[in-house]
Motif scaffolding. Structure first.
Motif, mmCIF file in Angstrom:
data_model
loop_
_atom_site.group_PDB
_atom_site.id
_atom_site.type_symbol
_atom_site.label_atom_id
_atom_site.label_comp_id
_atom_site.label_asym_id
_atom_site.label_seq_id
_atom_site.Cartn_x
_atom_site.Cartn_y
_atom_site.Cartn_z
ATOM 1 N N MET A 80 0.840 -1.205 0.000
ATOM 2 C CA MET A 80 0.000 0.000 0.000
ATOM 3 C C MET A 80 0.871 1.250 0.000
ATOM 4 N N ASP A 81 1.937 1.215 0.807
ATOM 5 C CA ASP A 81 2.860 2.359 0.859
ATOM 6 C C ASP A 81 3.618 2.512 -0.453
ATOM 7 N N LYS A 82 4.120 1.414 -0.975
ATOM 8 C CA LYS A 82 4.958 1.441 -2.182
ATOM 9 C C LYS A 82 4.245 2.105 -3.354
ATOM 10 N N HIS A 83 2.971 1.781 -3.539
ATOM 11 C CA HIS A 83 2.230 2.300 -4.691
ATOM 12 C C HIS A 83 1.228 3.386 -4.304
ATOM 13 N N ASN A 84 1.352 3.893 -3.085
ATOM 14 C CA ASN A 84 0.473 4.945 -2.577
ATOM 15 C C ASN A 84 -1.001 4.610 -2.813
ATOM 16 N N LEU A 85 -1.347 3.386 -2.490
ATOM 17 C CA LEU A 85 -2.727 2.951 -2.678
ATOM 18 C C LEU A 85 -3.686 3.593 -1.676
ATOM 19 N N TRP A 86 -3.145 4.264 -0.679
ATOM 20 C CA TRP A 86 -3.984 4.965 0.289
ATOM 21 C C TRP A 86 -4.800 6.069 -0.392
ATOM 22 N N GLU A 87 -4.412 6.465 -1.595
ATOM 23 C CA GLU A 87 -5.122 7.519 -2.318
ATOM 24 C C GLU A 87 -6.497 7.067 -2.810
ATOM 25 N N ASP A 88 -6.604 5.801 -3.210
ATOM 26 C CA ASP A 88 -7.847 5.396 -3.867
ATOM 27 C C ASP A 88 -8.296 3.969 -3.536
ATOM 28 N N THR A 89 -7.706 3.353 -2.508
ATOM 29 C CA THR A 89 -7.975 1.944 -2.236
ATOM 30 C C THR A 89 -8.520 1.740 -0.823
ATOM 31 N N MET A 90 -9.701 1.153 -0.751
ATOM 32 C CA MET A 90 -10.257 0.772 0.549
ATOM 33 C C MET A 90 -9.530 -0.469 1.036
ATOM 34 N N LEU A 91 -9.209 -0.525 2.323
ATOM 35 C CA LEU A 91 -8.590 -1.686 2.931
ATOM 36 C C LEU A 91 -9.454 -2.154 4.084
ATOM 37 N N ILE A 92 -9.853 -3.419 4.039
ATOM 38 C CA ILE A 92 -10.627 -4.043 5.112
ATOM 39 C C ILE A 92 -9.834 -5.233 5.638
#
Length: 589
Positions: A261-273
């Motif tokens: 998540m950090d590597k590809h900055n998925l925090w911008e558009d990705t929900m994590l459950i």
């Protein structure tokens, strides 16, 4: 928009650092809590494994109508809804039940899926000759090892998972990470990374065991029985450390997802459950495992973490009641899709933001066990109201049990039943449910104040409060279109319960539980449970009980479980199996 669900099996909430545990090593779960919202009052729904997964697809309770079984033709499936609306859904799992008869229609709802073999007793590698397995601390009846075939297969499987990289969990996460690496630049996908761990057996590598140094020189103790605790303290402590070691392995692989998540900055558009299906008893209340005891909070109150890129709320806790049925609604809402009318779950979008409640109650249980409900403060466990635990039926169009089809007898006695409110106009097959070795009437109806008594150590005796919770349970059952016989099995008046009717129902249950022999004698509750269980199981040996038990009990002021156990051992054939089952029935908490 993208979404990732990391799902575990048998993950204990109270053994994670973010939930206050100070002796397990779970730094990545702590890191996750800092990146997401941590839910404090998340409760299971239907138990155990596949009933819980059906709820994750359908967003509605399963246990009032059906035990363990496949997805049904009338079911709404969240990953399939995503698929049909252009959202790619992919499952990577080592959960062996997906490939068994009773779970085989779940994975095919996804766009694509990958299966990793070898967990527990997964019938994977074939070795017709194999060395004698190690001695274990948890023993089943002599000559009747209830898990014998599965344990032997597990021993074979472990030989093919002897290094960390060949263990199913490691391989499952590797495939999930590959999906993210290959598709992080694309839009509109849902990935479910699901591992069977930390479900028993608690098998892992020495590196993780070394995190929890302690003295133990006994038998292998990483696979507790579904039974009460009869082992000594050293076995109990060692087994907890074995669980903790596997928990730390789970933590490591969660960390790899967070790294991605950090590597590809998925925090911008990705929900994590990050979630689980249920917890697991590790000696609390004198119990191991699940299924055979009341659904205490070690099983029922489960961890849940959600990061929503829409609100980007991080590092906060939420106290509203939530359940697995809310997760499919949350995901559909996240992707901008309508929530089907038959889904009972609610989107947690606003709950994530400001703790807005979405439900007044959490309803949960096993198909043939207690019906449980909590409003977040009071927990009510309603036991069956008769010793036969009846009437009990399955409603299905997929007549399949956990590991096989319904028997000819089950099908021959079945009948078509008019459509239920959620079956899309389809009539369903109604068949009598199979009996079980355990009847929840043995432990009885229970009431707890979770705020004052979070560890459920002291039962409340308050007919007014019980009536209030019984009426909430009735409302929840009506909301779920529970069949009429469910009220009958539980001794509930669908028109409502009063404090007096609660007291009357207690008297009726006590009368129904009168021992089938020597009813005028002074029986302890545990001994009464035992003799009723023996009556059901003894078969042709029951006349021996009627003939010889009175003399055996001569002079006893109060009949205790030990008295019945001594009689079984002395007078009956197949005594080991009878003792195993009846002593289990003697448990009252």
């Amino acid at each position: 928009m993208k979404a990732i669900m990391v799902m575990y099996d048998s993950l204990r909430r109270d053994l994670l650092e973010p939930y206050g545990c100070d002796w397990t090593l779970t730094p990545n779960f702590k890191r996750l809590a800092e990146k997401s919202v941590c839910f404090q009052n998340n409760y299971v729904g239907s138990l155990p494994c596949m009933p819980a997964r059906r709820e994750l697809h359908t967003g509605r309770y399963n246990f009032l109508h059906r035990s363990w079984g496949p997805m049904e033709p009338f079911d709404d499936s969240m990953p399939e809804i995503l698929k049909t609306n252009g959202i790619y859904s992919h499952l990577v799992s080592d959960h062996k039940h997906y490939w068994a008869d009773g779970g085989s229609t779940y994975h095919t709802r996804y766009t694509t899926w990958e299966c990793v073999r070898g967990q527990q007793g997964d019938p994977w590698k074939a070795r017709l000759e194999w060395p004698t397995p190690p001695e274990v601390a948890f023993e089943s009846p002599k000559g009747r090892d209830l898990f014998g075939v599965v344990r032997k297969q597990d021993d074979i499987n472990r030989a093919y998972s002897a290094t960390e990289e060949t263990m199913p969990q490691a391989m499952t996460f590797e495939l999930g990470l590959d999906f993210i690496e290959n598709n992080h630049g694309s839009d509109n996908w849902f990935l479910q990374i699901e591992t069977f761990d930390p479900h028993e057996p608690f098998y892992t590598q020495q590196e993780y065991k070394d995190l929890y140094p302690h003295d133990y020189d006994g038998k292998q103790a990483d696979w507790p029985s579904y039974y009460y605790v009869k082992e000594d303290e050293s076995v109990v402590n060692h087994t907890r450390y074995e669980y903790a070691a596997l928990l730390s392995m789970c933590d490591r692989y969660l960390g790899k997802v967070l790294d991605m998540m950090d590597k590809h900055n998925l925090w911008e558009d990705t929900m994590l459950i990050v979630n689980t299906d249920h917890g697991f008893m590790l000696g609390e209340h004198g119990w191991w495992s699940k299924s055979v005891m009341p659904v205490y909070n070690e099983i029922a109150n489960t961890p849940l973490f959600i990061y929503d890129p829409g609100s980007r709320v991080q590092g906060q806790v939420r106290h509203s009641l939530t359940q697995p049925i809310d997760l499919p609604a949350t995901l559909l809402d996240f992707f901008g899709l309508p929530i089907p009318a038959d889904m009972q779950g609610k989107s947690l979008r606003q709950t994530i933001v400001d703790d807005t409640p979405v439900r007044e109650y959490a309803l949960f249980g096993y198909h043939n066990g207690h019906a449980n409900i909590t409003d977040g403060e009071i927990l009510y466990m309603r036991a069956p109201a008769n010793k036969e635990n009846s009437p009990l039926y399955e409603y299905t169009l997929m007549p399949t049990h956990m590991r096989g089809f319904f028997s000819p007898d089950e099908i021959q006695s079945a009948e078509f039943h008019e459509p239920l409110s959620f079956t899309k106009g389809m009539p369903v097959l109604r068949t009598k449910a199979r009996g079980d070795i355990v009847n929840a009437i043995n432990t009885g109806t229970k009431l707890y104040n979770l705020k004052a008594d979070p560890h459920q150590e002291t039962e409340l005796d308050d007919a007014e409060t019980e009536a209030k919770m019984a009426n909430l349970l009735i409302r929840a059952m009506k909301d779920s279109d529970a069949p009429a016989e469910v009220y009958q099995r539980l001794g509930l008046n669908p028109d409502g319960m009063t404090a007096q009717s609660i007291l009357d129902s207690r008297d009726a249950v006590a009368l129904d539980l009168t021992p089938p022999i020597l009813p005028q004698r002074n029986w302890s509750k545990g001994a009464s449970n035992m003799i009723r269980s023996l009556y059901r199981m003894a078969g042709k040996q029951w006349p021996i009980v009627e003939e010889k038990l009175p003399a055996h009990l001569e002079g006893k002021t109060v009949i205790e479980p030990a008295d019945i156990a001594a009689f079984i051992a002395q007078h009956l054939n197949d005594s080991d199996m009878l003792l195993y089952a009846t002593t289990l029935a003697a448990r009252t908490r």
